[in-house]
Design an enzyme around this catalytic site. Structure first.
Site, PDB file in Angstrom:
ATOM      1  N   ASP A   1      -1.260  -6.792  -5.066  1.00  0.00           N
ATOM      2  CA  ASP A   1      -2.151  -6.451  -3.953  1.00  0.00           C
ATOM      3  C   ASP A   1      -1.531  -5.467  -2.974  1.00  0.00           C
ATOM      4  O   ASP A   1      -2.225  -4.905  -2.132  1.00  0.00           O
ATOM      5  CB  ASP A   1      -2.456  -7.730  -3.155  1.00  0.00           C
ATOM      6  N   CYS A   2      -0.247  -5.348  -3.032  1.00  0.00           N
ATOM      7  CA  CYS A   2       0.461  -4.562  -2.015  1.00  0.00           C
ATOM      8  C   CYS A   2       0.864  -3.177  -2.489  1.00  0.00           C
ATOM      9  O   CYS A   2       1.503  -2.438  -1.757  1.00  0.00           O
ATOM     10  CB  CYS A   2       1.686  -5.334  -1.548  1.00  0.00           C
TER      11      CYS A   2
END
Ligand code: GLC
Ligand code: GLC
Length: 819
Positions: A491-492
């Site tokens: 997600d990052c």
């Protein structure tokens, strides 16, 4: 040091002192009513949705931590001695203390000055309530007169609004009290048809429903005025903060014991039957108590509560009989056989919504998360997995992309987060394939499922899978690799975000849609799940799909081979400027775990030695005593072109933390290479049971996985965070049971393919599979790491290592000799 021990026969973890290095919690409930319950009786409960239908209030990030729960206060009327038998909130000195967290229930037992207390808390099967059975036993020689005060604090339903909107909320709280039942009916007068009831099966000496009256305005939960006074004030809340407290006076002769059943329930009425007596000028409405009465009647005796608990125990015994393991290594056996499966149930139910790190007011069900959570759950209750798959698929868009999250209550996609996480579509194929391999139920593919929750554009689940499959193919970048979008599994890794604004969400902001940033991880996931899509086509006579799909897979592997190899390991991605990420050319973030684990899982580089080289590089650069870190070197500064991954201080979360979820990918990859000793080592390093005596450093529960353990660049290397709700649960269950112990459901049966340390001499597994039970005994006296020499099935030699589907309700004996 340890703060407890495993009681494997009881399937419990026994905590022997209350001051654990962090609240060690359990989950009550397995269907729609849930409670979080800590070892000092902290926590809260909700019905179906932790944000929208919260029954009791909880203050996160509080000081001290974990204040608020279902509390009982005791007072000895002889000397006015007052204490918390669950230790918190008064931190009372206890002569004995023990908390047993079991499968769906917890029991706290303690003693002080000869008075023994026990509280057994659980959510009974099929009912929307928590039951707390409280037993007092006088172990002294003299008669005792004890006051029990119960205490819960109601949440005004919407947990987010409850913590923020005081200008309204301090004026709306309403209760009714009848006998021993306290009803919380805030907003029932308007649009809610539900209320909460907090009751006890015993006449009370008094009650309180107003927090300030009960505690005193300047007192905390640790010094409630009413308890010190030994007398309830019969307060009726009007606005402010409604609570529920009963006062029971107990006389106990020496040796005598008495039990009380407290019930905290959620009750609903049909719109036209809301009231017993509607409001009239000058008098408030009286709620219809029929559902509450029925519920309370059910649990009106201690025997009834015991019976419900026994039914819950039976339920879990049966569930866990679907996979059991017996081995010399007790830590592995208890994790794989009990706790890992239990955690899989919890992650399946909660997704990432409600834990002591997820507040329950933020995130809903994750598209990718829930598809992966299925893995460790589908063998337990396949029907629920089926329903979940259809719910998830209904939030997919017609082009194959997907809402990243959906709300459990409405089952609708969450507009705040939106879509654009380009790995999402593939996880649906993955979830469906796992379901079919477990059940053989191809009929799921013909179910009509809406796109974007719109019935008008519904199509078969197979049509959804096809959209999923082609999404990364149709959305490829300059190297023929899938575009990453907002992020992939990580997600990052926000390669199109380019955020300069403090607080801006890395996941939903795209300041520069490059149309260029590509993910090698998505390519690897495609190469891993693609063949399952092809198999599904073949097995359902969709042969016209096969050639094109196979070609797409070959092209993707080709792209990884051409543009995804860095010399000693697989690259991670290309950024918005087409620059490599996860390459030796980079200053930081030279090597990432995900693309290496997944590429090898997908079989890329197996024939030419690159797979082994990639995993050797992972070991050399990313390994640590507590697991494999996500990347190295950690990013020292914020990189606008990389996004959130570089926002974390080195060693935490995605910036070189041990992000446990992806460790089992390496474990599985190692088994592909037949390196059983290393595979098992990567399994044990993140497995909590192996770190039980290291609890002061690890801090989290020794019976469940944590999302993250601080990496080698962090100050507290080895300290875990975010326990319970993590994809680690499902993936480690797959890695240990299917790839290490090697009992793997495949389309045509159960494949037996162990890959273990050469020092492991053998083990047995029982596996319930498609209507039959397989008792598998593995003999590794040869001391190998991989390889099956012979299989005997029901006394006869079997050709190969695929156990057929029997579906005959019988037990089949399987003897496997490795060599
Ligand atoms: C969190 C998310 C998951 C994501 C992971 C890595 O655990 O729930 O979806 O894959 O972080 O960023
Ligand atoms: C943060 C976390 C990540 C999580 C994401 C979505 O980026 O680091 O683990 O998946 O938020 O909530």
């Amino acid at each position: 040091m340890q703060y407890g021990y495993f009681d494997d026969d009881a399937r419990e973890y026994v905590i022997t002192r209350p001051d654990t290095p962090y609240p060690w919690i359990n989950y009550l409930g397995c269907n729609d009513f849930y409670g979080l319950f800590s070892n000092t009786s902290g926590g809260y409960c909700f019905y179906r949705d932790a944000r929208m239908l919260r029954l009791t209030r909880y203050r996160y990030n509080n000081v001290p931590t974990d204040v608020g729960g279902r509390y009982f206060y005791l007072r000895d009327s002889k000397d006015g001695d007052v204490w918390s038998p669950s230790w918190m909130p008064m931190k009372s000195k206890l002569d004995r203390y023990e908390c047993r967290h079991g499968m769906g229930y917890s029991r706290i037992a303690s003693a002080r000055n000869g008075l023994c207390f026990s509280q057994t808390s659980f959510v009974p099967l099929g009912d929307k309530c928590e039951v707390h059975k409280v037993t007092l036993t006088n172990e002294s020689k003299a008669e005792k007169n004890i006051d029990i005060f119960s205490f819960i604090e109601f949440c005004l339903w919407n947990a987010n609004d409850d913590m923020t909107n005081f200008q309204r909320n301090f004026s709306i709280g309403e209760v009714e009290v009848h006998g021993s039942s306290i009803y919380h009916k805030t907003e029932y007068r308007e649009r809610r048809n539900h209320y909460a009831v907090w009751a006890v099966n015993e006449p009370v000496a008094g009650f309180d429903t107003d927090r300030q009256t009960f505690l005193g305005l300047y007192n905390g939960f640790d010094s409630p005025q009413v308890v010190f006074d030994g007398k309830s004030k019969n307060s009726v809340a009007s606005g402010w903060a409604p609570i529920g407290s009963h006062h029971i006076k107990v006389k106990l002769k020496a040796g005598e014991s008495k039990a009380y059943v407290f019930v905290l329930g959620f009750c609903e009425n049909p719109e036209d039957q809301k009231w017993e007596k509607p409001a009239a000028p000058g008098s408030a409405g009286v709620i219809n108590k029929k559902p509450a009465n029925a519920l309370l009647e059910k649990y009106s005796t201690a025997e009834a509560a015991d019976k419900a608990l026994a039914a819950l125990n039976e339920y879990w015994k049966n569930l866990l009989s679907k996979f059991t393991v017996d081995a010399e290594d007790k830590k592995m056996a208890r994790m794989a056989g009990i706790w890992n499966q239990y955690q899989c149930m919890v992650t399946f139910n909660m997704s990432r919504s409600a834990s002591y790190f997820e507040s329950g007011i933020g995130r809903g069900m994750g598209f990718r998360d829930s598809n992966q959570d299925l893995l460790g759950f589908v063998h337990l209750i396949p029907e629920r997995a089926r329903e979940r798959i259809l719910d998830i698929a209904a939030t997919q868009f017609p082009d194959g992309s997907a809402y990243h999250q959906y709300q459990p209550l409405t089952k609708r996609g969450n507009n705040d987060i939106g879509s654009g996480f380009n790995d999402d579509p593939l996880w649906l194929i993955f979830g469906v394939a796992s379901y079919i391999k477990e059940t053989g139920d191809y009929s799921i593919l013909d179910e009509k499922v809406p796109f974007d929750n719109n019935e008008a554009i519904a199509d078969t689940l197979f049509a959804h899978l096809k959209k999923s499959f082609y999404y990364p193919v149709l959305n490829a970048g300059p190297h023929g690799l899938p575009l990453i979008g907002r992020a992939d599994w990580n997600d990052c890794l926000n390669l199109n975000c380019f955020s300069k604004t403090p607080g801006e969400s890395f996941q939903t902001t795209a300041n520069y849609e490059s149309g260029v940033a590509e993910s090698i991880l998505i390519a690897a996931i495609f190469a891993f799940v693609g063949p399952d899509f092809v198999e599904i086509c073949k097995r359902t006579n969709r042969n016209e799909e096969v050639a094109a799909a196979e070609k797409a897979i070959a092209n993707m592997i080709d792209a990884v081979n051409k543009h995804g190899w860095d010399g000693d390991w697989f690259l991670r991605a290309y950024d918005a400027h087409g620059k490599k990420i996860g390459s030796k050319e980079c200053e930081d973030g030279k090597i990432y775990i995900e693309s290496n684990g997944f590429s090898v899982m997908a079989g890329i580089g197996l024939e030419d030695g690159r797979a082994a080289k990639a995993l050797d590089s992972v070991k050399e650069h990313l390994d640590s005593p507590y697991g494999i870190v996500l990347l190295q070197p950690a990013y020292k500064d914020y990189h606008i072109e990389l996004g959130e991954v570089s926002s974390y201080p080195p060693g935490y979360k995605e910036n070189a933390g041990i992000f446990c979820h992806n460790n089992p990918w390496v474990t599985i990859a190692e088994t592909k290479l037949g390196r059983g000793t290393r595979a098992f080592e990567t399994y044990t390093k993140i497995c909590p049971a192996y770190r039980e005596d290291d609890s002061d450093l690890r801090r989290m529960e020794p019976y469940v996985y944590a999302q993250m353990v601080a990496g080698k660049d962090a100050v507290n290397h080895g300290e875990a965070k975010n326990s319970w709700l993590t994809g680690t649960a499902a993936w480690t269950f797959v890695s240990i049971t299917q790839y290490i112990l090697g009992v793997r459901p495949v389309f045509d049966g159960l494949l037996i393919d162990p890959c273990i340390p050469s020092s492991m001499k053998g083990y047995s597994v029982t596996r319930h599979f498609r209507g039959a039970d397989y008792h598998v005994k593995v003999d590794n006296s040869a001391g190998v790491e991989k390889g099956v020499k012979s299989v005997t099935l029901d006394g006869k030699p079997l050709d190969g290592n695929l156990l057929p589907v029997f579906g005959d309700g019988k037990v089949h004996q399987v003897v496997v000799v490795m060599g």
